[in-house]
Scaffold this active site. Structure first.
Site, PDB file in Angstrom:
ATOM      1  N   GLY A   1       0.853  -1.188   0.000  1.00 21.16           N
ATOM      2  CA  GLY A   1       0.000   0.000   0.000  1.00 21.16           C
ATOM      3  C   GLY A   1       0.882   1.228   0.000  1.00 21.16           C
ATOM      4  O   GLY A   1       1.984   1.222  -0.537  1.00 21.16           O
ATOM      5  N   CYS A   2       0.417   2.271   0.619  1.00 16.78           N
ATOM      6  CA  CYS A   2       1.155   3.529   0.677  1.00 16.78           C
ATOM      7  C   CYS A   2       2.473   3.338   1.428  1.00 16.78           C
ATOM      8  O   CYS A   2       2.492   2.779   2.522  1.00 16.78           O
ATOM      9  CB  CYS A   2       0.296   4.588   1.370  1.00 16.78           C
ATOM     10  SG  CYS A   2       1.144   6.162   1.569  1.00 16.78           S
ATOM     11  N   PHE A   3       3.547   3.832   0.848  1.00 14.46           N
ATOM     12  CA  PHE A   3       4.854   3.627   1.492  1.00 14.46           C
ATOM     13  C   PHE A   3       4.990   4.347   2.819  1.00 14.46           C
ATOM     14  O   PHE A   3       5.810   3.981   3.648  1.00 14.46           O
ATOM     15  CB  PHE A   3       6.030   3.940   0.571  1.00 14.46           C
ATOM     16  CG  PHE A   3       5.980   5.180  -0.281  1.00 14.46           C
ATOM     17  CD1 PHE A   3       5.378   6.347   0.124  1.00 14.46           C
ATOM     18  CD2 PHE A   3       6.577   5.158  -1.533  1.00 14.46           C
ATOM     19  CE1 PHE A   3       5.371   7.481  -0.675  1.00 14.46           C
ATOM     20  CE2 PHE A   3       6.582   6.283  -2.344  1.00 14.46           C
ATOM     21  CZ  PHE A   3       5.971   7.456  -1.915  1.00 14.46           C
ATOM     22  N   TRP A   4       4.190   5.370   3.072  1.00 11.14           N
ATOM     23  CA  TRP A   4       4.274   6.085   4.350  1.00 11.14           C
ATOM     24  C   TRP A   4       3.962   5.161   5.523  1.00 11.14           C
ATOM     25  O   TRP A   4       4.554   5.286   6.585  1.00 11.14           O
ATOM     26  CB  TRP A   4       3.320   7.265   4.387  1.00 11.14           C
ATOM     27  CG  TRP A   4       3.544   8.312   3.347  1.00 11.14           C
ATOM     28  CD1 TRP A   4       4.685   8.586   2.645  1.00 11.14           C
ATOM     29  CD2 TRP A   4       2.574   9.259   2.892  1.00 11.14           C
ATOM     30  NE1 TRP A   4       4.480   9.638   1.788  1.00 11.14           N
ATOM     31  CE2 TRP A   4       3.192  10.063   1.915  1.00 11.14           C
ATOM     32  CE3 TRP A   4       1.241   9.497   3.206  1.00 11.14           C
ATOM     33  CZ2 TRP A   4       2.528  11.100   1.261  1.00 11.14           C
ATOM     34  CZ3 TRP A   4       0.576  10.521   2.548  1.00 11.14           C
ATOM     35  CH2 TRP A   4       1.215  11.321   1.586  1.00 11.14           C
ATOM     36  N   CYS A   5       3.022   4.227   5.332  1.00 10.86           N
ATOM     37  CA  CYS A   5       2.642   3.302   6.409  1.00 10.86           C
ATOM     38  C   CYS A   5       3.788   2.366   6.763  1.00 10.86           C
ATOM     39  O   CYS A   5       4.144   2.221   7.934  1.00 10.86           O
ATOM     40  CB  CYS A   5       1.421   2.483   5.999  1.00 10.86           C
ATOM     41  SG  CYS A   5      -0.101   3.427   5.786  1.00 10.86           S
TER      42      CYS A   5
END
EC number: 1.8.4.11
Length: 177
Positions: free
Chosen positions: A11-15
């Site tokens: 998913g989103c790399f920030w997570c």
């Protein structure tokens, strides 16, 4: 000191970045792009879905402190590996679940962990497993995103719960505050 690298998309790399930054034995986490067919893609190009890249994190870790297996066990706990090209409201191939392995040993470990995790999830695991293709570092404003923007809406409602889940389940593996 010997280090290893794991490259993961969930998913989103920030997570993923926010979680792995808190894991003992991790020296560096870098957000980037891998698995596509365009050289040096921009965030906007990746988000369009036309480059084939996944948002990934490149985790540099000390295997004497945390094993690749443990890195993957955390990976399968903090994202849903059963949804194809999607994590929550984030849809598109850039949000796919993927493990890009760096060696035959990593590939074998990943295959073992995927097989074990099949018994944990109610739906089939759709995580892609592939050798690491070209990797591109994401723009500077994506690095350390959660640390720099904890009150931003997406961070507060999507990233923070994943970090909290990691802290609860893997408290013994978290870096001390």
């Amino acid at each position: 000191m010997t280090t290893e690298i794991a490259t993961l998309g969930g998913g989103c790399f920030w997570c993923l970045e926010a979680v792995y930054q808190e894991l003992q034995g991790v020296q560096q986490v870098e957000s980037g792009y891998a698995g596509g067919h365009v050289a040096n893609p921009s965030y906007e190009e990746v988000c369009s879905g036309g480059t084939g890249h996944a948002e990934v994190v490149r985790v540099t870790f000390d295997p004497a402190i945390v094993s690749y297996r443990e890195i993957l066990e955390i990976f399968f706990t903090i994202h849903d590996p059963t949804t194809l090209n999607r994590q929550g409201n984030d849809c598109g191939t850039q949000y796919r679940s993927v493990i890009f392995y760096h060696s035959p040993e990593q590939e074998e470990t990943a295959r073992q962990v995927i097989a074990e995790m099949a018994n944990v999830w109610d739906a089939p695991i759709v995580t892609e497993l592939a050798p690491l293709p070209a990797y591109y570092k994401a723009e500077d404003y994506h690095q350390n995103y959660f640390r720099q923007n904890p009150l931003q809406g997406y961070c507060a409602f999507v990233v923070a719960p994943k970090v909290a889940k990691f802290r609860k389940i893997f408290a013994d593996k978290a870096k001390s505050a």
